[in-house]
Motif scaffolding. Structure first.
Motif, PDB file in Angstrom:
ATOM      1  N   PRO A 180       0.824  -1.206   0.000  1.00 38.46           N
ATOM      2  CA  PRO A 180       0.000   0.000   0.000  1.00 38.46           C
ATOM      3  C   PRO A 180       0.859   1.258   0.000  1.00 38.46           C
ATOM      4  CG  PRO A 180       0.047  -0.976   2.180  1.00 38.46           C
ATOM      5  CD  PRO A 180       0.746  -1.935   1.280  1.00 38.46           C
ATOM      6  N   VAL A 181       0.387   2.274  -0.704  1.00 37.12           N
ATOM      7  CA  VAL A 181       1.120   3.531  -0.851  1.00 37.12           C
ATOM      8  C   VAL A 181       0.263   4.687  -0.343  1.00 37.12           C
ATOM      9  CG1 VAL A 181       2.215   5.123  -2.487  1.00 37.12           C
ATOM     10  CG2 VAL A 181       2.347   2.643  -2.866  1.00 37.12           C
ATOM     11  N   CYS A 182       0.885   5.587   0.409  1.00 38.45           N
ATOM     12  CA  CYS A 182       0.232   6.836   0.795  1.00 38.45           C
ATOM     13  C   CYS A 182       0.939   7.976   0.086  1.00 38.45           C
ATOM     14  CB  CYS A 182       0.302   7.044   2.309  1.00 38.45           C
ATOM     15  SG  CYS A 182      -0.377   8.650   2.855  1.00 38.45           S
ATOM     16  N   LEU A 183       0.193   8.813  -0.603  1.00 39.07           N
ATOM     17  CA  LEU A 183       0.730  10.033  -1.198  1.00 39.07           C
ATOM     18  C   LEU A 183       0.550  11.156  -0.182  1.00 39.07           C
ATOM     19  CD1 LEU A 183      -0.658   9.831  -4.849  1.00 39.07           C
ATOM     20  CD2 LEU A 183       1.663   9.337  -4.060  1.00 39.07           C
ATOM     21  N   ALA A 184       1.658  11.775   0.226  1.00 38.06           N
ATOM     22  CA  ALA A 184       1.626  12.838   1.231  1.00 38.06           C
ATOM     23  C   ALA A 184       2.297  14.076   0.658  1.00 38.06           C
ATOM     24  CB  ALA A 184       2.340  12.394   2.507  1.00 38.06           C
ATOM     25  N   GLY A 185       1.499  15.094   0.367  1.00 39.31           N
ATOM     26  CA  GLY A 185       2.046  16.285  -0.268  1.00 39.31           C
ATOM     27  C   GLY A 185       1.786  17.541   0.515  1.00 39.31           C
ATOM     28  N   HIS A 186       2.614  18.551   0.250  1.00 39.10           N
ATOM     29  CA  HIS A 186       2.470  19.859   0.880  1.00 39.10           C
ATOM     30  C   HIS A 186       2.346  20.916  -0.207  1.00 39.10           C
ATOM     31  CE1 HIS A 186       4.097  23.667   2.672  1.00 39.10           C
ATOM     32  NE2 HIS A 186       3.187  23.341   3.561  1.00 39.10           N
ATOM     33  N   GLY A 187       1.372  21.821  -0.058  1.00 39.54           N
ATOM     34  CA  GLY A 187       1.197  22.893  -1.025  1.00 39.54           C
ATOM     35  C   GLY A 187       0.828  22.357  -2.388  1.00 39.54           C
ATOM     36  N   MET A 188       1.647  22.677  -3.393  1.00 38.96           N
ATOM     37  CA  MET A 188       1.411  22.149  -4.727  1.00 38.96           C
ATOM     38  C   MET A 188       1.518  20.633  -4.735  1.00 38.96           C
ATOM     39  SD  MET A 188       3.427  23.050  -8.247  1.00 38.96           S
ATOM     40  CE  MET A 188       4.785  21.955  -7.810  1.00 38.96           C
ATOM     41  N   GLY A 189       2.404  20.093  -3.871  1.00 44.33           N
ATOM     42  CA  GLY A 189       2.519  18.645  -3.757  1.00 44.33           C
ATOM     43  C   GLY A 189       1.260  17.998  -3.224  1.00 44.33           C
ATOM     44  N   ALA A 190       0.509  18.742  -2.392  1.00 41.85           N
ATOM     45  CA  ALA A 190      -0.761  18.223  -1.886  1.00 41.85           C
ATOM     46  C   ALA A 190      -1.778  18.107  -3.017  1.00 41.85           C
ATOM     47  CB  ALA A 190      -1.295  19.122  -0.775  1.00 41.85           C
ATOM     48  N   ARG A 191      -1.784  19.092  -3.905  1.00 43.81           N
ATOM     49  CA  ARG A 191      -2.681  18.988  -5.064  1.00 43.81           C
ATOM     50  C   ARG A 191      -2.276  17.820  -5.948  1.00 43.81           C
ATOM     51  NH1 ARG A 191      -3.851  23.540  -9.804  1.00 43.81           N
ATOM     52  NH2 ARG A 191      -5.614  22.449 -10.748  1.00 43.81           N
ATOM     53  N   ALA A 192      -0.966  17.614  -6.109  1.00 36.53           N
ATOM     54  CA  ALA A 192      -0.492  16.480  -6.889  1.00 36.53           C
ATOM     55  C   ALA A 192      -0.929  15.165  -6.254  1.00 36.53           C
ATOM     56  CB  ALA A 192       1.034  16.535  -7.008  1.00 36.53           C
ATOM     57  N   ALA A 193      -0.858  15.096  -4.921  1.00 37.81           N
ATOM     58  CA  ALA A 193      -1.283  13.880  -4.221  1.00 37.81           C
ATOM     59  C   ALA A 193      -2.765  13.618  -4.445  1.00 37.81           C
ATOM     60  CB  ALA A 193      -0.986  14.007  -2.729  1.00 37.81           C
ATOM     61  N   LEU A 194      -3.568  14.663  -4.351  1.00 36.65           N
ATOM     62  CA  LEU A 194      -5.004  14.516  -4.569  1.00 36.65           C
ATOM     63  C   LEU A 194      -5.301  14.121  -6.015  1.00 36.65           C
ATOM     64  CD1 LEU A 194      -6.089  17.673  -2.564  1.00 36.65           C
ATOM     65  CD2 LEU A 194      -6.747  15.320  -1.976  1.00 36.65           C
ATOM     66  N   ARG A 195      -4.592  14.715  -6.955  1.00 33.16           N
ATOM     67  CA  ARG A 195      -4.849  14.437  -8.368  1.00 33.16           C
ATOM     68  C   ARG A 195      -4.433  13.012  -8.731  1.00 33.16           C
ATOM     69  NH1 ARG A 195      -5.080  17.707 -13.174  1.00 33.16           N
ATOM     70  NH2 ARG A 195      -5.857  19.403 -11.842  1.00 33.16           N
ATOM     71  N   ALA A 196      -3.331  12.527  -8.154  1.00 34.40           N
ATOM     72  CA  ALA A 196      -2.815  11.196  -8.497  1.00 34.40           C
ATOM     73  C   ALA A 196      -3.357  10.106  -7.579  1.00 34.40           C
ATOM     74  CB  ALA A 196      -1.286  11.203  -8.433  1.00 34.40           C
ATOM     75  N   GLY A 197      -4.249  10.480  -6.655  1.00 34.70           N
ATOM     76  CA  GLY A 197      -4.702   9.544  -5.638  1.00 34.70           C
ATOM     77  C   GLY A 197      -5.567   8.402  -6.121  1.00 34.70           C
ATOM     78  N   GLY A 198      -5.971   8.414  -7.378  1.00 37.28           N
ATOM     79  CA  GLY A 198      -6.808   7.336  -7.887  1.00 37.28           C
ATOM     80  C   GLY A 198      -6.044   6.128  -8.388  1.00 37.28           C
ATOM     81  N   HIS A 199      -4.719   6.184  -8.359  1.00 33.71           N
ATOM     82  CA  HIS A 199      -3.928   5.036  -8.813  1.00 33.71           C
ATOM     83  C   HIS A 199      -4.288   3.814  -7.973  1.00 33.71           C
ATOM     84  CE1 HIS A 199      -0.505   2.423  -9.551  1.00 33.71           C
ATOM     85  NE2 HIS A 199      -0.163   3.180 -10.585  1.00 33.71           N
ATOM     86  N   PRO A 200      -4.420   2.643  -8.583  1.00 33.01           N
ATOM     87  CA  PRO A 200      -4.836   1.444  -7.836  1.00 33.01           C
ATOM     88  C   PRO A 200      -3.947   1.102  -6.644  1.00 33.01           C
ATOM     89  CG  PRO A 200      -4.959   1.044 -10.197  1.00 33.01           C
ATOM     90  CD  PRO A 200      -4.299   2.381 -10.023  1.00 33.01           C
ATOM     91  N   ALA A 201      -2.670   1.457  -6.694  1.00 40.51           N
ATOM     92  CA  ALA A 201      -1.763   1.129  -5.590  1.00 40.51           C
ATOM     93  C   ALA A 201      -1.852   2.132  -4.446  1.00 40.51           C
ATOM     94  CB  ALA A 201      -0.322   1.047  -6.091  1.00 40.51           C
ATOM     95  N   VAL A 202      -2.523   3.254  -4.670  1.00 40.98           N
ATOM     96  CA  VAL A 202      -2.632   4.275  -3.623  1.00 40.98           C
ATOM     97  C   VAL A 202      -3.722   3.889  -2.644  1.00 40.98           C
ATOM     98  CG1 VAL A 202      -3.163   6.689  -3.112  1.00 40.98           C
ATOM     99  CG2 VAL A 202      -1.737   6.118  -5.081  1.00 40.98           C
TER     100      VAL A 202
END
Length: 261
Positions: free
Chosen positions: A106-128
């Protein structure tokens, strides 16, 4: 707007951050996505990466017995760059690289600022398996209008369904409007009941004033979302509460102090 003169370098993962514990195998990964700029093809700032290292170490230490590894994602460039959304594409690449290296973890995407938007945008990947968004940089009114993307197209949220999502925002953030993250959280909650949002009163974009509490909150969320540990009561309550209660949960001073010993 910055113009690209040369081909962009490849994205890459930083060295794994791990803390010795009872588990020697990697059983879960958190990917740290740094902040950036709206428009730029320059190489990412080394300071942006350095600012994420303390959180990476805290998360690795909290998950040492679960086999958690943390990696910083090194972007191709420091800008979002309108419809190119480079950090989001780099985040998706990083998830694929985790799968290649570690297999089905399992993977957690943890972003700050622009990285947070990237995490939200890429969060649909099956491994996330989870998304942590700290002080997310979002377009005005929750739409892509205003950052060069197609006008009146809402920032996507339906792809987040089926995985816990935590947003954290300082109420005094002068760089990224906290009301925009609240509005996005409202829409996300409708598509995904496992969405919550904490407000860090009087803190700014960097979340420095209450960094210990934010780190403890992030650790509790990641361990619960990736490894099935029971969430701390405030996190469990925020996930279960209907909006707006679970989307304006105050982060209490001293949160996680007993866990830190």
């Amino acid at each position: 707007m910055a113009q690209r003169a040369l081909p962009l370098p490849a994205a890459r993962l930083g060295r794994a951050v791990r803390t010795a514990g009872s588990s020697t195998a990697v059983s879960g990964v958190v990917l740290l996505l740094p902040d950036g700029e709206p428009y730029s093809y320059r190489r990412p700032s080394s300071l942006a990466y350095a600012l994420q290292l303390p959180l990476a170490r805290t998360l690795a230490r909290a998950g040492r017995d679960d086999g958690l590894a943390a990696h910083l994602v090194h972007y191709r460039c420091r800008g979002w760059n309108t419809a190119d959304a480079h950090p989001a594409a780099d985040a998706e690449w990083a998830v694929e690289e985790v799968v290649r290296r570690y297999g089905d973890v399992p993977v957690c995407l943890a972003g700050h600022g622009m990285g947070a938007r990237a995490a939200l945008r890429a969060g649909g990947h099956p491994a996330v398996a989870a998304v942590l968004a700290l002080a997310p940089w979002l377009p005005p009114d929750g739409n892509t209008e205003g950052d060069g993307d197609a006008a009146d197209v809402p920032e996507p949220v339906k792809h987040l369904s089926g995985r816990p999502v935590l947003l954290v925002h300082g109420t005094n953030d002068a760089r990224c409007d906290p009301e925009l993250s609240f509005r996005l959280a409202q829409r996300a909650k409708k598509a995904n009941r496992d969405t919550c949002r904490f407000e860090v009163h009087s803190d700014g974009h960097a979340l420095r004033q209450h960094h210990a509490e934010v780190a403890a909150l992030a650790s509790d969320f990641v361990r619960g979302a990736l490894f099935g540990h029971a969430y701390a009561r405030p996190v469990a309550d925020a996930l279960a509460a209907p909006p707006p209660l679970g989307l304006r949960m105050p982060l209490a001073a001293g949160f996680g102090k007993s866990l830190r010993g």
